[in-house]
Design a protein around this motif. Structure first.
Motif, PDB file in Angstrom:
ATOM      1  N   MET A  54       0.863  -1.190   0.000  1.00 16.98           N
ATOM      2  CA  MET A  54       0.000   0.000   0.000  1.00 16.98           C
ATOM      3  C   MET A  54       0.899   1.239   0.000  1.00 16.98           C
ATOM      4  SD  MET A  54      -2.879  -1.245   2.750  1.00 16.98           S
ATOM      5  CE  MET A  54      -1.759  -2.141   3.830  1.00 16.98           C
ATOM      6  N   ILE A  57      -1.851   5.815  -1.204  1.00 18.69           N
ATOM      7  CA  ILE A  57      -3.265   5.612  -0.883  1.00 18.69           C
ATOM      8  C   ILE A  57      -3.978   6.954  -0.903  1.00 18.69           C
ATOM      9  CG2 ILE A  57      -4.967   4.721   0.746  1.00 18.69           C
ATOM     10  CD1 ILE A  57      -2.697   3.162   2.119  1.00 18.69           C
ATOM     11  N   CYS A  88      -6.305  -4.495   6.987  1.00 19.12           N
ATOM     12  CA  CYS A  88      -5.525  -4.755   5.784  1.00 19.12           C
ATOM     13  C   CYS A  88      -6.419  -5.501   4.794  1.00 19.12           C
ATOM     14  CB  CYS A  88      -4.301  -5.595   6.127  1.00 19.12           C
ATOM     15  SG  CYS A  88      -3.409  -6.203   4.675  1.00 19.12           S
ATOM     16  N   PRO A  89      -6.434  -5.088   3.538  1.00 20.06           N
ATOM     17  CA  PRO A  89      -7.255  -5.784   2.545  1.00 20.06           C
ATOM     18  C   PRO A  89      -6.847  -7.240   2.318  1.00 20.06           C
ATOM     19  CG  PRO A  89      -6.517  -3.661   1.703  1.00 20.06           C
ATOM     20  CD  PRO A  89      -5.776  -3.908   2.988  1.00 20.06           C
ATOM     21  N   HIS A 121     -11.124  -0.149   1.624  1.00 23.83           N
ATOM     22  CA  HIS A 121     -10.151  -0.567   0.601  1.00 23.83           C
ATOM     23  C   HIS A 121     -10.767  -0.716  -0.784  1.00 23.83           C
ATOM     24  CE1 HIS A 121     -11.944  -4.226   2.159  1.00 23.83           C
ATOM     25  NE2 HIS A 121     -11.645  -4.793   1.021  1.00 23.83           N
TER      26      HIS A 121
END
Length: 127
Positions: A54, A57, A88-89, A121
């Protein structure tokens, strides 16, 4: 002509630069809430065993509806330096996002921070 320094900034210098950055974001608030977007120099999820990246973003907080209940409090927390938490995705563990870094957060500490909506996300833009 003096030679440019190639040394990395110290943690104190980074924190000072981050404070100036956040003060600029806070001062922009009278003209509308500034956006919460960030670049992380350490872009990998901070949880051991997760390699989700990430780096850039744009949280796109304005797309989560209800400006008073979701958007404005999250933007305020972002620019004040407290940040907010989201899962967290990839590994679905909690991460605290600030203008300076991502950090792993245990379940027991999540309630101390504002939380991103569960679909953050999907709404956010990553690069």
């Amino acid at each position: 002509m003096p030679e440019a320094s190639t040394r990395s900034p110290t943690e104190t210098e980074l924190e000072t630069l981050d404070r100036f950055y956040r003060e600029g974001g806070l001062s922009a608030r009278p003209f509308g809430c500034p956006l919460a977007h960030v670049h992380y120099d350490e872009p990998i999820c901070p949880h051991p065993g997760c390699s989700h990246r990430m780096e850039w973003i744009d949280f796109k907080l304005e797309l989560h509806g209800d400006p008073e209940g979701v958007y404005k409090p999250l933007v305020r927390a972002w620019w004040e330096g407290v940040g907010f938490v989201g899962r967290c995705p990839s590994c679905h563990d909690w991460i605290r996002f600030t203008t300076l870094k991502m950090e792993a957060i245990d379940e027991e500490h999540v309630s101390g921070y504002l939380q991103l909506p569960g679909n953050w996300h999907i709404v956010a833009q990553f690069a």
